[in-house]
Design an enzyme around this catalytic site. Structure first.
Site, PDB file in Angstrom:
ATOM      1  N   LYS A  21       0.843  -1.205   0.000  1.00 49.53           N
ATOM      2  CA  LYS A  21       0.000   0.000   0.000  1.00 49.53           C
ATOM      3  C   LYS A  21       0.877   1.254   0.000  1.00 49.53           C
ATOM      4  O   LYS A  21       0.644   2.193  -0.755  1.00 49.53           O
ATOM      5  CB  LYS A  21      -0.877  -0.029   1.249  1.00 49.53           C
ATOM      6  CG  LYS A  21      -1.516   1.277   1.629  1.00 49.53           C
ATOM      7  CD  LYS A  21      -2.474   1.108   2.780  1.00 49.53           C
ATOM      8  CE  LYS A  21      -1.849   1.350   4.136  1.00 49.53           C
ATOM      9  NZ  LYS A  21      -1.992   2.690   4.678  1.00 49.53           N
ATOM     10  N   ARG A  26       2.779   6.056  -2.943  1.00 45.21           N
ATOM     11  CA  ARG A  26       3.909   6.912  -3.310  1.00 45.21           C
ATOM     12  C   ARG A  26       4.149   6.916  -4.823  1.00 45.21           C
ATOM     13  O   ARG A  26       4.402   7.964  -5.414  1.00 45.21           O
ATOM     14  CB  ARG A  26       5.174   6.435  -2.585  1.00 45.21           C
ATOM     15  CG  ARG A  26       5.204   6.871  -1.123  1.00 45.21           C
ATOM     16  CD  ARG A  26       6.288   6.136  -0.350  1.00 45.21           C
ATOM     17  NE  ARG A  26       6.468   6.697   0.982  1.00 45.21           N
ATOM     18  CZ  ARG A  26       5.617   6.557   1.993  1.00 45.21           C
ATOM     19  NH1 ARG A  26       4.499   5.863   1.817  1.00 45.21           N
ATOM     20  NH2 ARG A  26       5.851   7.099   3.163  1.00 45.21           N
ATOM     21  N   GLY A  91      -4.797   8.251   5.913  1.00 45.03           N
ATOM     22  CA  GLY A  91      -3.976   9.292   6.530  1.00 45.03           C
ATOM     23  C   GLY A  91      -2.836   9.747   5.634  1.00 45.03           C
ATOM     24  O   GLY A  91      -2.642  10.946   5.416  1.00 45.03           O
ATOM     25  N   SER A 164       3.740  11.937  13.604  1.00 42.06           N
ATOM     26  CA  SER A 164       3.692  11.127  12.383  1.00 42.06           C
ATOM     27  C   SER A 164       4.815  11.526  11.441  1.00 42.06           C
ATOM     28  O   SER A 164       5.121  12.717  11.302  1.00 42.06           O
ATOM     29  CB  SER A 164       2.340  11.348  11.686  1.00 42.06           C
ATOM     30  OG  SER A 164       2.364  10.767  10.405  1.00 42.06           O
ATOM     31  N   SER A 192       8.382   6.595  13.261  1.00 36.35           N
ATOM     32  CA  SER A 192       8.256   5.856  11.998  1.00 36.35           C
ATOM     33  C   SER A 192       9.329   6.267  10.993  1.00 36.35           C
ATOM     34  O   SER A 192       9.063   6.435   9.802  1.00 36.35           O
ATOM     35  CB  SER A 192       6.871   6.069  11.374  1.00 36.35           C
ATOM     36  OG  SER A 192       5.861   5.632  12.221  1.00 36.35           O
ATOM     37  N   ASP A 309       3.305  -0.603  11.581  1.00 32.74           N
ATOM     38  CA  ASP A 309       2.049  -1.199  11.109  1.00 32.74           C
ATOM     39  C   ASP A 309       1.967  -2.711  11.325  1.00 32.74           C
ATOM     40  O   ASP A 309       0.982  -3.342  10.943  1.00 32.74           O
ATOM     41  CB  ASP A 309       1.844  -0.876   9.624  1.00 32.74           C
ATOM     42  CG  ASP A 309       1.472   0.594   9.418  1.00 32.74           C
ATOM     43  OD1 ASP A 309       1.100   1.261  10.401  1.00 32.74           O
ATOM     44  OD2 ASP A 309       1.563   1.068   8.266  1.00 32.74           O
ATOM     45  N   ASN A 332       2.854   6.595  19.111  1.00 30.96           N
ATOM     46  CA  ASN A 332       2.116   7.164  17.978  1.00 30.96           C
ATOM     47  C   ASN A 332       1.084   6.193  17.389  1.00 30.96           C
ATOM     48  O   ASN A 332       0.309   6.568  16.521  1.00 30.96           O
ATOM     49  CB  ASN A 332       3.050   7.817  16.941  1.00 30.96           C
ATOM     50  CG  ASN A 332       3.486   6.907  15.830  1.00 30.96           C
ATOM     51  OD1 ASN A 332       3.562   5.688  16.003  1.00 30.96           O
ATOM     52  ND2 ASN A 332       3.786   7.498  14.685  1.00 30.96           N
ATOM     53  N   ARG A 340      -4.709   2.871  18.825  1.00 29.12           N
ATOM     54  CA  ARG A 340      -4.307   1.456  18.707  1.00 29.12           C
ATOM     55  C   ARG A 340      -3.683   0.914  19.989  1.00 29.12           C
ATOM     56  O   ARG A 340      -3.204  -0.213  20.009  1.00 29.12           O
ATOM     57  CB  ARG A 340      -3.346   1.263  17.520  1.00 29.12           C
ATOM     58  CG  ARG A 340      -4.050   1.329  16.191  1.00 29.12           C
ATOM     59  CD  ARG A 340      -3.099   1.073  15.019  1.00 29.12           C
ATOM     60  NE  ARG A 340      -3.846   1.071  13.775  1.00 29.12           N
ATOM     61  CZ  ARG A 340      -3.292   1.147  12.573  1.00 29.12           C
ATOM     62  NH1 ARG A 340      -1.980   1.227  12.451  1.00 29.12           N
ATOM     63  NH2 ARG A 340      -4.036   1.118  11.487  1.00 29.12           N
ATOM     64  N   LYS A 410      -9.461  -1.249   3.831  1.00 27.79           N
ATOM     65  CA  LYS A 410      -8.609  -0.044   3.781  1.00 27.79           C
ATOM     66  C   LYS A 410      -7.237  -0.395   3.210  1.00 27.79           C
ATOM     67  O   LYS A 410      -6.654   0.355   2.451  1.00 27.79           O
ATOM     68  CB  LYS A 410      -8.478   0.561   5.176  1.00 27.79           C
ATOM     69  CG  LYS A 410      -7.673   1.848   5.210  1.00 27.79           C
ATOM     70  CD  LYS A 410      -7.654   2.451   6.594  1.00 27.79           C
ATOM     71  CE  LYS A 410      -7.057   3.849   6.624  1.00 27.79           C
ATOM     72  NZ  LYS A 410      -5.617   3.923   6.437  1.00 27.79           N
TER      73      LYS A 410
HETATM   74  O1  LIG Z   1       4.092   7.227   5.146  1.00 25.45           O
HETATM   75  C1  LIG Z   1       3.320   6.267   5.136  1.00 25.45           C
HETATM   76  O2  LIG Z   1       2.869   5.774   4.079  1.00 25.45           O
HETATM   77  C2  LIG Z   1       2.915   5.672   6.430  1.00 25.45           C
HETATM   78  C3  LIG Z   1       3.533   6.042   7.598  1.00 25.45           C
HETATM   79  C4  LIG Z   1       3.203   5.468   8.921  1.00 25.45           C
HETATM   80  O3  LIG Z   1       2.489   6.430   9.673  1.00 25.45           O
HETATM   81  P1  LIG Z   1       3.127   7.352  10.821  1.00 25.45           P
HETATM   82  O4  LIG Z   1       4.306   8.068  10.264  1.00 25.45           O
HETATM   83  O5  LIG Z   1       2.006   8.273  11.168  1.00 25.45           O
HETATM   84  O6  LIG Z   1       3.514   6.447  11.954  1.00 25.45           O
HETATM   85  C5  LIG Z   1       2.345   4.214   8.776  1.00 25.45           C
HETATM   86  O7  LIG Z   1       1.750   3.875   9.998  1.00 25.45           O
HETATM   87  C6  LIG Z   1       1.268   4.387   7.743  1.00 25.45           C
HETATM   88  O8  LIG Z   1       0.522   3.225   7.601  1.00 25.45           O
HETATM   89  C7  LIG Z   1       1.834   4.694   6.390  1.00 25.45           C
HETATM   90  C1  LIG Z   2      -1.949   3.944   9.802  1.00 25.98           C
HETATM   91  C2  LIG Z   2      -2.148   3.447   8.593  1.00 25.98           C
HETATM   92  O1  LIG Z   2      -2.366   4.198   7.474  1.00 25.98           O
HETATM   93  P1  LIG Z   2      -2.599   5.765   7.314  1.00 25.98           P
HETATM   94  O2  LIG Z   2      -1.825   6.486   8.364  1.00 25.98           O
HETATM   95  O3  LIG Z   2      -2.104   6.092   5.944  1.00 25.98           O
HETATM   96  O4  LIG Z   2      -4.080   6.009   7.433  1.00 25.98           O
HETATM   97  C3  LIG Z   2      -2.075   1.978   8.365  1.00 25.98           C
HETATM   98  O5  LIG Z   2      -2.085   1.556   7.202  1.00 25.98           O
HETATM   99  O6  LIG Z   2      -2.025   1.196   9.330  1.00 25.98           O
END
Ligand SMILES: O=C(O)C1=C[C@@H](OP(=O)(O)O)[C@@H](O)[C@H](O)C1
Ligand SMILES: C=C(OP(=O)(O)O)C(=O)O
Length: 433
Positions: A21, A26, A91, A164, A192, A309, A332, A340, A410
């Site tokens: 994903k 990206r 997100g 994040s 992260s 994740d 986070n 979570r 999702k």
């Molecule tokens: O940059 C990304 O694609 C992601 C960054 C992470 O989030 P955080 O940076 O908020 O931890 C991850 O949990 C999310 O599923 C995808």
């Molecule tokens: C947190 C996740 O995704 P996003 O932050 O992009 O909603 C996820 O895939 O677990």
């Protein structure tokens, strides 16, 4: 739709990991930011990747697809003026596009998931973009958010990284297109961090030059760059596969998951090492993970920020391990699709797990004898909670009903098909509310 997971002692079979994903979103973005035509092979198909696809199309990218690829002609630094964008519950898609929307005159990101993405904070990115000259209207840092862009300014940019990493990634996608050179300074901690490595990898593949300090706390980004149109191949997804591997580890199993590169930059690759540390019998060679589970696991201590994740799936495995496991540096997780830590542990407790929370830790007192089950689970709109509770259900004494389990789409719409193909006793039923 709900899912009923009935205890299943054995899993067996072979599956292809779904496509990543995070790489798909990206690649879709960098293809949209290029002026020529790019091709993405084996893109993920999920609600989040569909959200990115829908939004870049709304912003003027031409998107054509068949079974194996998506072909995209991008809009470069000139997205079409649109009134609204709908990112669903994604997100990363929201944060990345908030940055790109600063080239748009007036666009509102709508709030379609008030109880999930609608609760997540975006202050840190709003603050950085505001200082770059972008006008932003928002609801105390949350959706709906309206971006009145135009000509964002580069230069010295600060962004906080302790909620994040997506805020930093968003700025890394935007700044190469600005007139000025930029220097991005990350304030506080960067959570992260490994995911930022994926952003940099994709930017480099798209022909973008970024000078990053080794610790990812400072970046020099030359301005006036152009994204190049390229061909991309999406690798297998570790976060989703983590749930399958954890399911195999808590049962008697002979499960093979293909398409999981050993040298992937996905932090969630650590699930393989963590399950090994827990003494799950498994091998990982040539992109193939083979679990021959015997249901016996040992407790583990793990810095969850390396594999954000996959933590929920690891915790689900730890529920059945001998001893007390500790997943630390995970605060986070509270700012994701749900909290979570608190929300997830409440659901685990309902199922009979013995778990404790700290502000940034999850502690699991394992129950190798299994848990009681026989309960209804609230999914909290969270695909990873759904997958994790399904793992627990496989080894409960009574079936578990996961409400609104369709939110698994999702990231992993065919998750329950995959579990079923491995012999799990899972059944979709009409929701009761
Ligand atoms: O940059 C990304 O694609 C992601 C960054 C992470 O989030 P955080 O940076 O908020 O931890 C991850 O949990 C999310 O599923 C995808
Ligand atoms: C947190 C996740 O995704 P996003 O932050 O992009 O909603 C996820 O895939 O677990």
């Amino acid at each position: 739709m709900d899912v009923i997971v009935t205890p299943t002692p054995k899993l067996q079979g072979k599956i292809e990991a779904l496509s990543s994903k995070n790489y798909t979103t990206r690649y879709l973005l960098v293809a949209a930011l290029a002026e020529g035509t790019s091709t993405i092979y084996f893109p993920a198909h999920s609600e989040d990747s569909d959200a990115m696809r829908r939004c870049i199309r709304d912003l003027g990218a031409i998107v054509e697809e068949d079974e194996e690829k998506i072909v995209i002609t991008g809009f470069g630094r000139h997205p079409k003026a649109v009134d609204q964008l709908d990112v669903g519950n994604a997100g990363a898609v929201l944060r990345f596009l908030m940055a790109i929307a600063s080239f748009c005159p007036d666009v509102t990101f709508i709030n379609r998931y008030p109880d999930s993405l609608g609760k997540r904070p975006h202050h840190d990115l709003i603050e950085s973009l505001s200082k770059m000259g972008v006008t932003i209207e928002h609801n105390e840092g949350k959706l709906p958010i309206t971006i009145k862009g135009g000509k964002p300014r580069g230069g010295h940019i600060q962004v906080s990284g302790n909620i994040s990493s997506q805020f930093l990634s968003a700025l890394l996608f935007l700044t190469p297109l600005l007139e000025e050179d930029s220097e991005i300074e990350v304030l506080h901690d960067l959570k992260s961090k490994v995911v930022v490595g994926q952003t940099l990898e994709v930017l480099e593949q798209a022909g973008i030059v970024i000078h990053a300090d080794e610790d990812y706390m400072r970046f020099r980004v030359p301005g006036r760059q152009s994204y190049q149109a390229k061909t991309y191949h999406v690798q297998g997804d570790y976060p989703g596969s983590a749930a399958i591997l954890a399911a195999a580890a808590v049962t008697e199993s002979d499960v093979i998951v293909n398409r999981l590169m050993e040298n992937s930059k996905q932090g969630e690759r650590a699930v393989v090492d963590v399950l090994k540390m827990m003494e799950a019998p498994l091998t990982h060679e040539n992109g193939v993970v083979h679990v021959r589970g015997n249901g016996k696991l040992k407790a583990v201590e793990f810095d969850g920020d390396h594999a954000t994740d996959a933590v929920l799936a690891m915790v689900a495995a730890a529920v059945f391990a001998e001893g007390t496991s500790r997943f630390y540096n995970v605060e986070n997780l509270r700012y994701k699709e749900c909290d979570r830590i608190t929300d997830y542990l409440n659901e685990l407790r309902k199922a009979g797990a013995n778990v404790e929370e700290r502000q940034s830790e999850i502690i699991v007192h394992g129950r190798p004898e299994g848990v009681e089950g026989g309960v209804d689970i609230n999914a909290h709109y969270d695909h990873r909670v759904i997958m994790a509770l399904s793992i627990v259900g496989l080894r409960s004494k009574q079936p578990i009903r996961i409400h609104d389990a369709h939110h698994v789409a999702k990231s992993y719409p065919i998750y329950f098909d995959h579990l079923k193909a491995l012999g799990a006793n899972v059944e979709w039923v009409e929701g009761s509310h």
